[in-house]
Design a protein around this motif. Structure first.
Motif: not given
Length: 526
Positions: A127-144
């Motif tokens: 589950x933690x891996x799926x959450x990370x995959x969902x948010x890494x590009x659209x949130x972590x590495x992107x403008x707010x």
């Protein structure tokens, strides 16, 4: 284009490297005598002890930063992977090692708690891996993004994955679906403290931190201060200039936009843009001048993240086989966070973190009876501008918990150096000692942080108090996002910056769970 960067923390260093590489005339003003910001060292009994962040993860962010400058990270940092992530002990009994290898951790959890909890751990990891995959590009590495913009970036076809990030549930509540043993809920709930939050108030989305650690925790030879030195060297090699011992007292404003800085000495340095790598709340409090006050809001006291009491120690230990990272728990986890966030105090038996800096893959174990370097930390309320803590009492309580778990530290005058919330407030003005900016509580907590572009044209923000959040890799990413936004604005472009420097393979992002990365930001005229 001349750019003044205020603060040589991780975000400021990353931004300086990117901006200088792109042709800007960059000067970094830092009040301290060395780079790193919170990533600092304190000398104790003749040895430097890391006194700030101790965990190096998300290596891909730093690899991208160096690669964009035509360099290799591994040529500048000696990093060794940690097979043992952390050692945990409970005052009521029990010890558990957590490993980078999920199978080894499952075996340890089955022996520590139950086979059912081991299976729950496997499901938790997925589950933690799926959450990370969902948010890494659209949130972590992107403008707010706004909440609606984040949904758009994730994509309508992936809304199921988005809701599985559980933004409406607390981290503590979500862990109950995976672990029956309350000690395991304590262990994994501690991820909320990595961003300065309470696990009882923070969203379950923070489960993604488990995957970040499983993806790789690295021990850096020379300590975390070596990371600051490497980033400083990278920025200098691109042409950035550094002025240490240069405290900025005011962001100059001319014609409704940032126009330079004034130092404590009265010296004025004009610039076409200013990048502030400090707690954004300092701007809202007017600590950098009335003209910049509207640039970012002040963080209300009740919304501040965790502070801490830390002890940098250089002394012998006995009775407990320390790993590099160690966590010691009492029984009542809820009481600890109720005391901090509601009563604004410390409980009598707080969780104690110990980083044994002479243990682990990058260092040999200390000789029997020899002194070793420790960072000992307990969470505390960010009240450093309002009240003084009883340091002697809290020291006695923290080290008593360690002793109850079997660790005895030979404390002595001259072998310890303490920092309290009041000390952190002095080091980082405007914070009250908060080490992570605004607390990430509730579904919208992560969206309350400012973005790279402040409300004052020409003034940009980086650091752990702004998007994408606290922590060494997040601060580095904030610096890259701020630099990219500055250059985009200079070029007159107004497009969202999505997937900056993101390698899908390195970050574990697939086409099923995030938009493709936007690629390198185009050069802007300077």
């Amino acid at each position: 284009m001349r750019v003044a960067v205020i603060g040589a923390g991780v975000g400021g260093l990353a931004a300086a490297a990117d901006l200088a590489r792109r042709g800007c005339e960059v000067t970094v003003f830092e009040a301290a005598a060395a780079p790193g910001g919170k990533m600092r060292q304190i000398e104790v009994a003749g040895r430097g002890v890391d006194a700030g962040p101790t965990v190096f993860t998300m290596r891909w962010i730093f690899e991208a930063l160096f690669a964009d400058a035509g360099r290799r990270l591994e040529d500048h940092l000696d990093m060794l992977p940690s097979e043992l992530l952390a050692r945990h002990a409970w005052r009521a009994g029990g010890r558990l090692d957590l490993f980078a290898d999920i199978g080894r951790s499952m075996e340890a959890i089955a022996a520590f708690a139950s086979p059912e909890d081991a299976r729950g751990y496997r499901e938790f990891c997925a589950r933690s891996a799926a959450i990370y995959r969902t948010l890494a590009g659209p949130f972590i590495a992107s403008e707010r993004p706004s909440p609606l913009e984040l949904v758009r970036r994730v994509g309508a076809g992936n809304l199921g994955q988005f809701w599985r990030t559980a933004p409406l549930r607390s981290l503590w509540g979500a862990l109950g679906a995976h672990f029956r043993d309350v000690r395991l809920r304590q262990l994994f709930a501690r991820y909320a403290t990595y961003v300065g939050a309470s696990p009882f108030l923070a969203p379950a989305t923070l489960m993604l931190i488990a995957h970040v650690e499983q993806d790789g925790v690295w021990q850096v030879r020379g300590g975390m201060a070596a990371v600051a030195r490497a980033l400083h060297g990278l920025a200098e090699a691109q042409g950035a200039r550094f002025r240490f011992g240069a405290r900025v007292e005011e962001v100059l404003v001319d014609g409704g936009r940032a126009a330079g800085v004034r130092l404590a000495t009265g010296e004025v340095q004009r610039a076409e843009a200013v990048l502030f790598n400090g707690d954004a709340s300092a701007l809202g409090q007017g600590l950098l001048g009335a003209g910049a006050r509207r640039a970012a809001p002040e963080t209300p006291r009740a919304r501040r993240s965790l502070s801490a009491i830390t002890w940098c120690v250089n002394a012998p230990t006995e009775g407990f086989a320390l790993a590099h990272h160690n966590v010691f728990f009492a029984e009542d986890y809820a009481e600890e966070f109720d005391a901090i966030f509601r009563r604004r105090s410390l409980c009598a038996a707080p969780t104690v973190y110990v980083c044994a800096q002479d243990r682990g893959p990058a260092a040999e174990a200390p000789a029997p009876g020899g002194a070793e370097r420790l960072l000992v930390l307990v969470n505390a309320p960010a009240e450093g501008d309002a009240q003084a803590l009883d340091l002697a009492r809290h020291e006695a309580e923290a080290f008593a918990l360690l002793a109850a778990c079997g660790l005895h530290v030979a404390r002595a005058p001259g072998r310890m150096a303490a920092t309290t919330p009041k000390g952190f407030h002095a080091l980082f003005p405007g914070t009250g000692g908060a080490l992570y900016g605004r607390a990430n509580h509730g579904m919208t907590g992560s969206f309350a942080r400012p973005g790279a572009a402040s409300r004052l044209p020409g003034l940009y923000l980086a650091g752990g108090s702004v998007h994408p959040g606290a922590g060494v890799p997040m601060a580095a990413m904030s610096g890259r996002l701020a630099a990219a936004r500055l250059l985009e604005d200079r070029a007159g472009e107004r497009r969202a910056i999505v997937g900056l420097g993101l390698s899908p393979a390195a970050a574990g992002v697939t086409a099923d769970t995030s938009r493709p990365p936007a690629g390198r930001i185009r050069p802007a005229p300077t």
